[in-house]
Design an enzyme around this catalytic site. Structure first.
Site, short mmCIF file in Angstrom:
data_model
loop_
_atom_site.label_atom_id
_atom_site.label_comp_id
_atom_site.label_asym_id
_atom_site.label_seq_id
_atom_site.Cartn_x
_atom_site.Cartn_y
_atom_site.Cartn_z
N THR A 125 0.80 -1.16 -0.01
CA THR A 125 0.04 0.05 -0.05
C THR A 125 0.86 1.18 0.03
O THR A 125 2.09 1.47 0.72
CB THR A 125 -1.00 0.11 1.25
OG1 THR A 125 -1.50 1.41 1.42
CG2 THR A 125 -0.27 -0.39 2.46
N ASP A 126 0.31 2.27 -0.46
CA ASP A 126 0.91 3.72 -0.50
C ASP A 126 1.06 4.32 1.00
O ASP A 126 2.00 5.00 1.24
CB ASP A 126 0.40 4.70 -1.46
CG ASP A 126 -1.09 4.74 -1.05
OD1 ASP A 126 -1.69 4.38 -0.23
OD2 ASP A 126 -1.73 5.77 -1.67
N GLU A 127 0.41 3.59 1.85
CA GLU A 127 0.44 3.96 3.27
C GLU A 127 1.71 3.87 3.65
O GLU A 127 1.97 4.58 4.86
CB GLU A 127 -0.71 3.41 4.11
CG GLU A 127 -2.12 3.83 3.36
CD GLU A 127 -3.36 3.64 4.38
OE1 GLU A 127 -3.18 3.42 5.51
OE2 GLU A 127 -4.37 3.21 3.73
N TYR A 153 -1.51 -0.19 11.27
CA TYR A 153 -1.88 -0.86 9.90
C TYR A 153 -0.76 -0.80 8.98
O TYR A 153 0.18 -1.66 8.50
CB TYR A 153 -2.95 -0.68 9.18
CG TYR A 153 -3.28 -0.82 7.76
CD1 TYR A 153 -3.34 -2.22 7.46
CD2 TYR A 153 -3.24 0.31 6.79
CE1 TYR A 153 -3.35 -2.40 5.77
CE2 TYR A 153 -3.10 -0.02 5.37
CZ TYR A 153 -3.24 -1.21 5.05
OH TYR A 153 -3.36 -1.70 3.69
N LYS A 157 2.39 -3.35 7.43
CA LYS A 157 2.59 -3.40 5.88
C LYS A 157 3.86 -3.02 5.55
O LYS A 157 4.53 -3.85 4.64
CB LYS A 157 1.67 -2.61 5.03
CG LYS A 157 0.22 -2.94 5.13
CD LYS A 157 -0.11 -4.51 4.59
CE LYS A 157 -0.21 -4.63 2.95
NZ LYS A 157 -0.70 -5.78 2.65
#
Ligand code: NAD
Ligand code: TYD
Length: 339
Positions: A125-127, A153, A157
């Site tokens: 994810t870009d997060e 989260y 990741k």
């Protein structure tokens, strides 16, 4: 090719299962999914009856389950979608995120060492890049942007991504990673912004917007994400990270208002609620690398995608009413209080 898709009963994984069955009818697909609150066999209806599809209920963090699956099936490639994916839940209870997202990825990587595969692809994810300031619209996440996470989260990741890259460097495992922006489309669990706002608006319930609704997300129609992963599996370079995003930045408030307009509902349903802790301000992907190397471009613009998505939720009430389990209703009541 025998492809193991983990987390294939969830939102993006299931869209990827359907996409692969359509695009590569010659492929054999195994789907390993623990069927948590976010995974549902209804989402795989259609795939379940296909001769080249097999569903296995199991936990990616359970070494015995994973190793015996690899021993008996010997997949050629793995795409790992399985994860705990909701930021708000990670703030309430980080533990399960560490187990599934980090340890689970570690178990899959170990299985790929013992039973060699042509590719292990990690859906990230870009997060993992943290956030960008709202007033610097010239800034975007590139693959070189430092990892700088905000929520349990995104931290879980990021840890998984680092593990994947470490297995490439240390054991020469043939890995790739994609980091995509926010997805939307069919089969999106109604705890995430877009489907939650659609189902609440359809029922004339309040639409809980965090803070002032100024935070910006970069939205991608899920089918475009599936296409990008398929291209990476086919021709993406080993050991590489690919960002995926379609330059569709919107404030949350703009997204919610678009949904209300599409459904012909009043903006008076918008209810401002307490902000999320550590709330990331803005995500924005620079997708140049995947465009230049693999020729990927998104096909679905936001206006078209949101129309298709709203129609899908109108036409598939049985699906979303069915997945909103007792567990989900309890979470909703606790998280949103009285609204
Ligand atoms: P989701 O929550 O809808 O689905 C996750 C699936 O994983 C569910 O079917 C669940 O049952 C399964 N699962 C959970 N724990 C498991 C375990 N221990 N073992 C086996 N299966 C397990 O998630 P999603 O939105 O489809 O996201 C899929 C992946 O894409 C995730 O890795 C997520 O981090 C990533 N991602 C999501 C988005 C987004 O906007 N939704 C954007 C970028 C990346
Ligand atoms: P979400 O769909 O949870 O995705 P993510 O946090 O992974 O980007 O949330 C998208 C944006 O919408 C985020 O800025 C938080 C906001 N949001 C709300 O304002 N209200 C809500 O009820 C939810 C679930 C999210």
């Amino acid at each position: 090719m025998k492809l193991l898709i983990t987390g294939g009963a969830g939102f993006i994984g299931a869209n990827f299962v359907h996409h692969t069955l359509r695009k590569h009818p010659d492929r054999e697909i195994l789907c390993l999914d623990a069927l948590t609150y976010a995974g549902n066999l209804e989402t795989l209806k259609g795939a379940l009856t296909a001769d080249n599809f097999k569903f296995i209920k199991g936990d990616i963090a359970d070494r015995e389950t994973v190793f015996s699956l690899f021993e008996s099936e010997r997949p050629d490639a793995v795409v790992n979608f399985a994860a705990e994916s909701h930021v708000d839940r990670s703030i309430d209870n980080p533990d399960i995120f560490l187990r599934t997202n980090i340890l689970g990825t570690g178990v899959l990587l170990d299985a790929c060492r013992k039973y060699p595969v042509r590719r292990f692809h990690q859906v990230s994810t870009d997060e993992v890049y943290g956030d960008l300031p709202l007033d610097r619209t010239d800034l975007f996440f590139t693959e070189e942007t430092p990892i700088h996470t905000s929520s349990p989260y995104s931290a879980s990741k990021a840890a998984a991504d680092l593990l994947v890259l470490a297995y490439h460097r240390t054991y020469k495992l043939p890995v790739s990673i994609s980091r995509c922006s926010n997805n939307y489309g069919p089969y999106h669990f109604p705890e995430k912004l877009i489907p939650l706002m659609i189902v609440n608006a359809m029922a004339d319930k309040s639409l809980p917007v965090y803070g002032k609704g100024e935070n910006v997300r970069d939205w991608l129609y899920v089918e475009d994400h599936c296409e990008a992963i398929d291209l990476i599996l086919g021709g993406g370079r080993e050991g590489e990270v690919y960002n995926i995003g379609g330059h569709n930045e919107r404030t949350n408030l703009a997204v919610v208002k678009t949904i209300l307009r599409e459904l012909g509902k009043s903006e008076s349903l918008i209810t401002y609620v307490a902000d999320r802790l550590g709330h990331d301000l803005r995500y924005a992907i620079d997708p140049k690398k995947i465009g230049e190397e693999l020729g990927w471009t998104p096909r679905t613009g936001f206006d078209e995608g949101i129309k298709k998505t709203v129609r899908w939720y109108e036409d598939n009430r049985d699906w979303w009413e069915g997945v909103m389990s007792g567990e989900y209703r309890a979470y909703y009541a606790k998280h949103y209080g009285g609204i």
